[in-house]
Scaffold this motif. Structure first.
Motif, PDB file in Angstrom:
ATOM      1  N   LYS A  96       0.800  -1.110  -0.241  1.00 45.15           N
ATOM      2  CA  LYS A  96      -0.095   0.059  -0.096  1.00 45.15           C
ATOM      3  C   LYS A  96       0.863   1.355   0.062  1.00 45.15           C
ATOM      4  CE  LYS A  96      -4.262  -1.597   2.121  1.00 45.15           C
ATOM      5  NZ  LYS A  96      -5.258  -1.477   3.378  1.00 45.15           N
ATOM      6  N   THR A  97       2.179   1.055   0.387  1.00 49.00           N
ATOM      7  CA  THR A  97       2.976   2.271   0.226  1.00 49.00           C
ATOM      8  C   THR A  97       3.534   2.579  -1.193  1.00 49.00           C
ATOM      9  OG1 THR A  97       4.997   1.003   0.544  1.00 49.00           O
ATOM     10  CG2 THR A  97       4.181   1.612   2.530  1.00 49.00           C
ATOM     11  N   HIS A  98       2.961   1.720  -2.216  1.00 45.51           N
ATOM     12  CA  HIS A  98       3.215   2.252  -3.483  1.00 45.51           C
ATOM     13  C   HIS A  98       1.970   2.301  -4.299  1.00 45.51           C
ATOM     14  CE1 HIS A  98       7.681   1.807  -2.493  1.00 45.51           C
ATOM     15  NE2 HIS A  98       7.256   0.925  -1.958  1.00 45.51           N
ATOM     16  N   SER A  99       1.490   3.219  -4.910  1.00 44.88           N
ATOM     17  CA  SER A  99       0.293   3.244  -5.613  1.00 44.88           C
ATOM     18  C   SER A  99       0.263   2.471  -6.886  1.00 44.88           C
ATOM     19  CB  SER A  99       0.123   4.722  -5.973  1.00 44.88           C
ATOM     20  OG  SER A  99       0.900   5.232  -6.772  1.00 44.88           O
ATOM     21  N   GLU A 104       8.813   5.952 -11.578  1.00 40.76           N
ATOM     22  CA  GLU A 104       8.431   5.924 -10.301  1.00 40.76           C
ATOM     23  C   GLU A 104       7.435   6.913 -10.161  1.00 40.76           C
ATOM     24  OE1 GLU A 104      11.998   8.703 -10.590  1.00 40.76           O
ATOM     25  OE2 GLU A 104      11.555   6.836 -11.361  1.00 40.76           O
ATOM     26  N   THR A 105       7.293   8.036 -11.259  1.00 45.08           N
ATOM     27  CA  THR A 105       6.344   9.060 -11.120  1.00 45.08           C
ATOM     28  C   THR A 105       5.199   8.838 -11.770  1.00 45.08           C
ATOM     29  OG1 THR A 105       7.337  10.232 -13.314  1.00 45.08           O
ATOM     30  CG2 THR A 105       8.390  10.621 -10.998  1.00 45.08           C
ATOM     31  N   LEU A 106       5.218   7.727 -12.671  1.00 44.76           N
ATOM     32  CA  LEU A 106       4.110   7.240 -13.474  1.00 44.76           C
ATOM     33  C   LEU A 106       3.103   6.199 -12.838  1.00 44.76           C
ATOM     34  CD1 LEU A 106       6.038   6.544 -16.723  1.00 44.76           C
ATOM     35  CD2 LEU A 106       4.859   8.710 -16.086  1.00 44.76           C
ATOM     36  N   GLU A 107       1.902   6.485 -13.236  1.00 42.01           N
ATOM     37  CA  GLU A 107       0.776   5.278 -12.494  1.00 42.01           C
ATOM     38  C   GLU A 107       1.352   4.168 -13.342  1.00 42.01           C
ATOM     39  OE1 GLU A 107      -1.680   6.026 -10.668  1.00 42.01           O
ATOM     40  OE2 GLU A 107      -0.482   7.767 -10.299  1.00 42.01           O
TER      41      GLU A 107
END
Length: 422
Positions: free
Chosen positions: A208-211, A323-326
């Protein structure tokens, strides 16, 4: 001031631990100190400590008349050693792999954030049981020590109870590669079972710490109930479905010198399981070329990356920061690429969404022998060419080594990649 004081305390604690272990090595009492340390740690944090005998899941099932359903038979599988620019050619290896199976086990305990199961006086973990050369470096989370056929685990005292479950808790589950390929890819074998649609899946709460990991989970598991398990928490399950591993590497090694070619072994069906579920996000291939940057990461492996970025930009590469992308954006971007290049890292897991003939480049020391990403690319009929940098710093933690690329060689490497794209 408070941050500095906390850092000072942490530094003092590390120094004290270092001196204790130095004394233990000199006096040849490392085992005694190690066990004592974990006992004290368990008492301080009010946890439960257990010494258990390790068994493979298959052996436990045979001993206790539990059912095993074979999904893929044992066989030889390919590991593809990539060609390195101006250094070597690609090479295929074949290694024997165990079968892939689903085990139906009753009245056991699943431990969160680990790949282990507690059953009677046994700890069930195929990876530990197979490590006959004792190359895995422990501790890792709740598994603190492995000695011969005994394993020391420290777990929370509280116990969750459920009637049925599918176990997809595992080591390093908050890492994009480990969660994708070593854990979640196994769910595809269960999706074909008619009687498993309403059985909840156990997933480590730490994702859960990583979308992106949550989005990946939702993509691969859109309908089944999810039970999130906190790290170290025991879940008592009356009836469990345990999918076996479909990758056969080892968790962690003390040095790259201990890493072996067979540790890159993985099943093609695993990547297909993920790729099929993400098909709706994949795009048609374009002529776009991407360079994956790690400049936003704490651990900077490629120390002269800033110099490389300008070179790649001049040659028409778009610089991306996965890391900035969905998650859905990553799938779309990698599937649209004609060429993907970057220093080794979990973002290269997205190779599994690329089209055949996509050119895949990776900057990684050749001496490591790490061929997971080249094997993924090989299975998908992508073109591969890696670049060997110079190691400038060897750390105590192998994933924190530092290296740099020769600029003139990199210019030639980019030109070669461009020719491969034609």
């Amino acid at each position: 001031m408070l941050i500095k004081e906390n850092n000072r305390k942490i530094s003092c604690i590390r120094q004290c631990k270092k001196r204790v272990w130095q004394f233990a090595r000199v006096t040849k009492t490392e085992k005694l100190f190690d066990i004592a340390y974990h006992l004290i740690d368990a008492l301080i944090h009010r946890k439960k400590i257990r010494w258990l005998k390790v068994k493979s899941i298959e052996q436990y099932c045979k001993d206790n008349n539990e059912v095993i359903l074979e999904v893929e038979s044992e066989c030889n599988r390919i590991v593809y050693e990539p060609p390195f620019f101006e250094t070597s050619s690609g090479k295929e290896y074949q290694f024997f792999s165990p079968s892939i199976y689903l085990a139906y086990i009753h009245d056991i305990i699943v431990v969160g954030s680990t790949g282990v199961i507690l059953a009677k006086e046994n700890i069930l973990c195929d990876m530990i049981q197979r490590d006959t050369e004792h190359r895995i470096k422990w501790p890792w989370g709740e598994v603190r020590r492995v000695e011969s056929d005994k394993v020391l685990v420290v777990v929370n005292r509280g116990v969750m109870k459920i009637d049925k479950g599918i176990n997809l808790c595992g080591f390093a589950s908050d890492n994009y590669y480990h969660f994708t390929m070593e854990i979640l890819s196994r769910l595809g074998y269960i999706n074909n079972l008619l009687d498993a649609d309403n059985i909840p899946v156990l997933i480590d709460e730490r994702i859960k710490t990583h979308s992106q990991l949550e989005q990946l989970l939702q993509t691969v598991n859109p309908n089944r109930e999810v039970i999130y398990v906190p790290s170290g928490t025991c879940v008592k399950v009356q009836s469990l479905i345990q999918p076996s591993m479909n990758t056969w590497g080892i968790l962690n090694v003390a040095s790259w010198a201990e890493f072996q070619m067979k540790d890159n072994l993985l099943a093609k069906s695993g990547l297909i399981n993920i790729r099929m579920q993400a098909e709706k996000y994949r795009k048609a291939q374009t002529k776009k070329k991407f360079y994956i940057s790690r400049k936003n990461y704490t651990a900077i492996r490629l120390t002269n990356e800033a110099d490389l970025l300008s070179l790649f930009r001049k040659e028409g590469f778009e610089i991306i920061y996965p890391e900035t992308l969905e998650y859905m954006e990553q799938v779309g971007l990698f599937s649209s690429a004609r060429c993907i290049v970057g220093a080794t890292g979990a973002a290269l897991t997205n190779i599994i969404y690329c089209h055949p003939e996509t050119v895949i480049g990776c900057i990684i020391p050749q001496e490591y022998g790490f061929c997971v990403y080249s094997t993924l690319a090989y299975y998908l009929r992508c073109k591969v060419l890696f670049l060997n940098p110079n190691i400038t710093y060897r750390s105590a933690c192998i994933v924190e080594d530092e290296y740099e690329v020769d600029i003139e060689q990199c210019k030639r490497y980019i030109q070669k990649l461009n020719r491969m794209c034609l």
